[in-house]
Structure formats: structure tokens, C-alpha cells
Design an enzyme around this catalytic site. Sequence first.
Site, PDB file in Angstrom:
ATOM      1  N   SER A  89      13.629  34.045  84.070  1.00  0.00           N
ATOM      2  CA  SER A  89      14.552  33.854  82.958  1.00  0.00           C
ATOM      3  C   SER A  89      15.667  34.899  83.015  1.00  0.00           C
ATOM      4  O   SER A  89      16.345  35.007  84.025  1.00  0.00           O
ATOM      5  CB  SER A  89      13.760  33.905  81.654  1.00  0.00           C
ATOM      6  OG  SER A  89      14.531  33.415  80.599  1.00  0.00           O
ATOM      7  N   ASP A 121      12.477  21.914  81.436  1.00  0.00           N
ATOM      8  CA  ASP A 121      12.582  23.252  80.852  1.00  0.00           C
ATOM      9  C   ASP A 121      13.470  23.175  79.614  1.00  0.00           C
ATOM     10  O   ASP A 121      14.641  22.800  79.704  1.00  0.00           O
ATOM     11  CB  ASP A 121      13.183  24.195  81.902  1.00  0.00           C
ATOM     12  CG  ASP A 121      13.237  25.635  81.435  1.00  0.00           C
ATOM     13  OD1 ASP A 121      13.152  25.868  80.216  1.00  0.00           O
ATOM     14  OD2 ASP A 121      13.366  26.521  82.298  1.00  0.00           O
ATOM     15  N   HIS A 132       9.250  26.478  80.357  1.00  0.00           N
ATOM     16  CA  HIS A 132      10.114  27.557  80.842  1.00  0.00           C
ATOM     17  C   HIS A 132       9.311  28.651  81.552  1.00  0.00           C
ATOM     18  O   HIS A 132       9.881  29.580  82.099  1.00  0.00           O
ATOM     19  CB  HIS A 132      10.885  28.144  79.649  1.00  0.00           C
ATOM     20  CG  HIS A 132      11.898  29.170  80.026  1.00  0.00           C
ATOM     21  ND1 HIS A 132      12.967  28.891  80.862  1.00  0.00           N
ATOM     22  CD2 HIS A 132      12.010  30.494  79.706  1.00  0.00           C
ATOM     23  CE1 HIS A 132      13.694  30.000  81.010  1.00  0.00           C
ATOM     24  NE2 HIS A 132      13.128  30.979  80.326  1.00  0.00           N
TER      25      HIS A 132
END
Lengths: 249, 423
Positions: free
Chosen positions: A75, A199, A227
Amino acid sequence: MPAHGFGCDQHMWRLVVPLLERECTVVLFDHVGAGRSDLSAWSRERYSTLDGYTEDVLEICDELALGPVTFVGHSVSAMMGVLAAAREPKAFSGLVLLAPSPCFIDDPAVGYRGGFSAEDIDELLESLDANYLGWSGAMAPVIMGNPERPELGEELTNSFCRTDPDIARVFARVTFLSDNREDLAAVTVPTLVAQCSGDAIAPPEVGAFVQARIPGSRLVTLNATGHCPQLAAPEETAAAITDFVAATR
Amino acid sequence: MSTGGDSENGEHRHPGKQPGEDHAAFSALLEDSAEDLYEHAPCGYLSTLLDGTIAKINKTLLDWLGYDHGDLVGRRTFSDLLTVGGRLYHETHFGPLLRMQGEVSGIALELKATDGSRLPVLVTSTVKTGGDGQPLLIRTTVFDARDRRAYETELLRARKEAELEREELKRLNATLQQTLLPPTLVNVPGLDVAAHYHVASTDMVGGDFYDLFPLSAGAWGLFLGDVCGKGAAAAAVTSLARYTLRAAAVYDPDPAAVLGNLNTVLNHEYNGHDPRFCTVVFGLLTPEGDRGGFRITLASGGHPPALLLRADGSADHLHTPGGQLIGVLPDAHIATATVHLAAGDTLLLHTDGLTEARPARNSDGDRYGDEALLDFARALAPTTASAAVAAIRDLLDTFGTGVDDDTAVLAINVPRPTSEEQP
């Protein structure tokens, strides 16, 4: 060297670490302000942009004399890897960008879709606030570490996604309001972009965007949904990482 | 959930009733249907696959949100029902926690209804595992939290307001503190002077004060004191003490008379119900023409003794024994002492915040004390006013949070002639 994203801490990697360790030496860390890091080391100035976090990554590489590492950034940490590798390419043998997004906010002027608007991010901050009502009183002493009270250890593992609310707010802003689209082209090390199916945070076109901007990078779409592939599909995630490491050795 | 089992064994039977009657009444009340309990429970129920796809949802939750069964089951995910901010929170916090712990409880989220309204809820989820321990699906209960969230929002608002007010209070305290101290010390020809005020807490105004000011030609007055207590009430006494001392010194500069007048004023002002008192040392400084240096007469009302750091490297307390607290008794006894300050001598006045501090980090540790301060002064002498004050500042810094009261220090020094300072 896996780096956790916004929300939790290095425990995010718990399921993939045993798999990675069969092939590699794994260096784990908590970003300053998260997990069991030294909260007194956190300052608004240093951690209001990704630069402070990026410097930390380079400092860890330097301090531990790691030699070139494969940096696995989940991320927001994917962009820390991008910035760090652009600054000191010699420190990295490769980058794995797991569910990356160089910019979460839509930019209609250039037809970029990040998936969110600035108002959405304000809403996230409200969610953070709503869930941190009891934090400062109850959680601070636990998070700060109580070596003399081992019974708090259990509680700590149950709270690994809790952070000081002030720090979480600043990190949320850094995470969701940073725009690193222009930095992608500066990456010269081998790079794997690994995106998830379905996601809710990083839409598929974002993965394609990252791959297109980083010269020579490769894109894989994992079967993992959501995610956090390192939790949802640890085997698949670990295999993608170790295959990449083997290919870049 | 188990239903109705206990009523069979008679433990709950009411006296005078037949077992059969009892059972029938219970059954009617219990609406013995698990399905009805599920569908119309007073909370929302939801089961999802591990990827979030909704597999089962009860009528209560469908009604709250305005959906039909077919709209959601197999088609949408739990995170589709959330606001965007809630979805981000779900992905970054809730989901990972649930994967890691197998359950998460009491998370505040907002659901979006079909009419665009938002429903604040508290969500608890558990992971159901199969016989082999592998996760199968996620069960979630959803509680309507409108009232609770309104209350929590109010609490959050109140907390933010309190934080702002605390900042404002700190600012006011700092401003008030500044008005109670001279912005700079006056320049006394032939004298080196320095002072420092250490604030122990930014939440309360301290009660220490000092000043140095000119009197009639060739004389100066100085004082340093400590009002009992802290906060606004103490600040009022500090203010009164300061201007009374300045005025009293003009009226009659004899140090014992100055403190006598202050004692009378405090006694009259705070007579009876709310006695306010302070410790003060007042000094009258006069240059000694032919002899050089200064003569200082100190009067003390219950104040810790001043320290005299001599040019020859010795140091000692300048005792003013028997002086009583100012403001308590109608006729406080005030002790005086007179001393000559020659070139290189330094006089150091301080409040007891310094000697009462606890140097050890442990808050139960011993206080610093007069003797330790005297040893410190002996190591320091000979010195200058600014060097002495800087040394005390450093000393206070090493005490850290062990200084629980404000501390004022004032030092005066007769500089050595410049020729002596040359090597």
C-alpha cells in the site's frame, strides 16, 4: 524487507514471513508511530510527508548494513520504496509493490482514476475518530509497553491495528493525500507490481498505471481479493515475492 | 441459541400451576422459531464469504437499509454497504484485525441506505471455521448506534473544546506570569544582576516573584518572594505583594519596615476567612563610596536564607533567623542582616522550589535541600550573577519533572575591576 502500510504494523506479514524465510533473510520493522515503535521518535514535521518514512527505510538499510535488499512495500509503503529506490538505487536489488497506489485521489484533468475524492478521505478521518474514543486513556499504556506487566502482552497482540489517534490522522493524510505519480519514472531497479483482484482501495487501472510508468517493471494480478493479499492469500503472495527474488538474484 | 429446555424439568414452575400449562404459555411467548428470531432480531445479522460477498442477511438489516434480499445476496460485498471512508477503515483496520484475531468487536461504522441516508452502527464480526480449522465465512452483527454515536460525537466535540480551552488557559497563564515579573532588570551601575523564573506547570500560574528597582538617589530595592498556593488566587496576592512592596519602599525604605507594611496590608486584605501569606526577602542596596562595593540590608519574612558566594571561593548562608511568614500574624517578626558585598562577591536569592525539588526521577526521592544547595554554591564560588543563574538553570534542568513548584532565582554580583580579570 517487507514494510507495512497504513492501519496496522509488522504483524501484517505474520503469515508470509515463515514462507519467505525458507528462501530469504527477512527484516521486519514498524514504521515510527505504529506498532511497538518508539512513539517519542515521532514528530509531526518529520512524518507529515513520505520523506520522513523514506529516510527511515534508508537508515535501516544503512544501520544494519544490509547490502542490496528486495523491498516489499504494501500500500502506502510501496511509494516509500519508490522514493527510497529513486534516491539510493544501490541499496535495492529490487522492489515489490504490493497493492500500490501512487495517488488515491482522482485527477479528472488528466483522466487519472485513483478511486477516491478528498471528501472521502475526510470521511476516513471521521471513522478513525469514531473508533478512537477510548484510545488515549485505555490503550496508551499498553502500546507504550509494560515490561513489568506481561499480562498486557495478550492485549497488545489484539490491538495491533491501534495507533495513537493523532499519529493515525497524520499518517492517514500522508497515505491518502500524497501524489507520487511523477516519482515512478525515477525507479531504475527491477520492480514487480503485484495488485489484487477486487481491491476496494487500489483499482486495477492503478496497478497498470504504476507498471506503465516504472521502466522495465512487471505487473502480476494476484487471485487474492481485497487490499491485503499477505493476509488473504499468504502462499500466493509469498510465492510472487520469492519468484521475483530468485529472478533478480 | 437453546430454547425451552429448562421448562421441562420443573425448576421454573410456579407454585399452584400444572406443568403442561406452564410449558404452553412459555412456548407461546418464545415464538419458538429460530428463523423468526434470526430474521426479526433487534439487530442486523449478516454472513459473508471470506472475500466479503454477502451470503445471508436478515430482514431487520434489509429493512434498515431499504434493500431486498435479492439485491444483495451473492451480488454485493459487506464493504459495498459502507461509506467510502468506512470502506477505507474496513480495509486498513477491520479486515486485517479480523483475519488476525478471528473476531473484532464494537467497531463504529456507517452503512449507506438505498435512500441515501446513513446509519451509524456498531459492528462485531467473527470468523466461522470448519472442522479443519480453515476459515469458512464471516458472521457479523450490526447494532443501530444512532443515539450512541450522537452521544459520542458530543463527547468528541466536548473533548476538542476542552483541548482548545486548555491551550487558551496555558496562554493566559503565561501572559499573567509575565506581567508579574519585570520584563528586564534595571541596570544598577557597578552591579551585575541576573534572574531566572522556572515554570513548573503551564496549567497554573505560580506564586513566585522578584524585582529590582531604583529608590531615592543612589539606593536600590530588590525583593524575591513566594506566595503560598498557585493559580488565579495566588496571582492576585502576588500582584498585591509586588505593588505594595514597591510603594512601601518609597514610603520608608528600611527593609524591616517594608515587610512590616506588606504584612499589615496582607493581614487587612485577607483578614479571617481566607488568610493569604507569603515568604519574602527584601533588600536595600547602597553603594559604599570610598570602600567600593555595595552594602545590602536584607529583611526576611520566613524565606529560605540567601547564599553569599565570596570572591575568595567560600560560600555560606546569609541567615536571617526568626523571620515569620508575612500575612499570617498582625505583628510578624521580621529578621534582618546586613552585609558588605566587595568586588567578586555574589548574593543569590532563591525560592524553595529549588530546594524542595526531588532530583531523583523517582517522585518519592529525597528533596534537594539547603545543604546540597550550599555545597553546590561552594563549588561554584567565586562566580558572577549570570554564571550563578545559568548554573542554577542547568541544575533545574537536570531535575526535570522533579521540580514540582515554580522557582525564582535572583543574583547580584559586584564585578571585579577589569584589570583583575586580565591574565
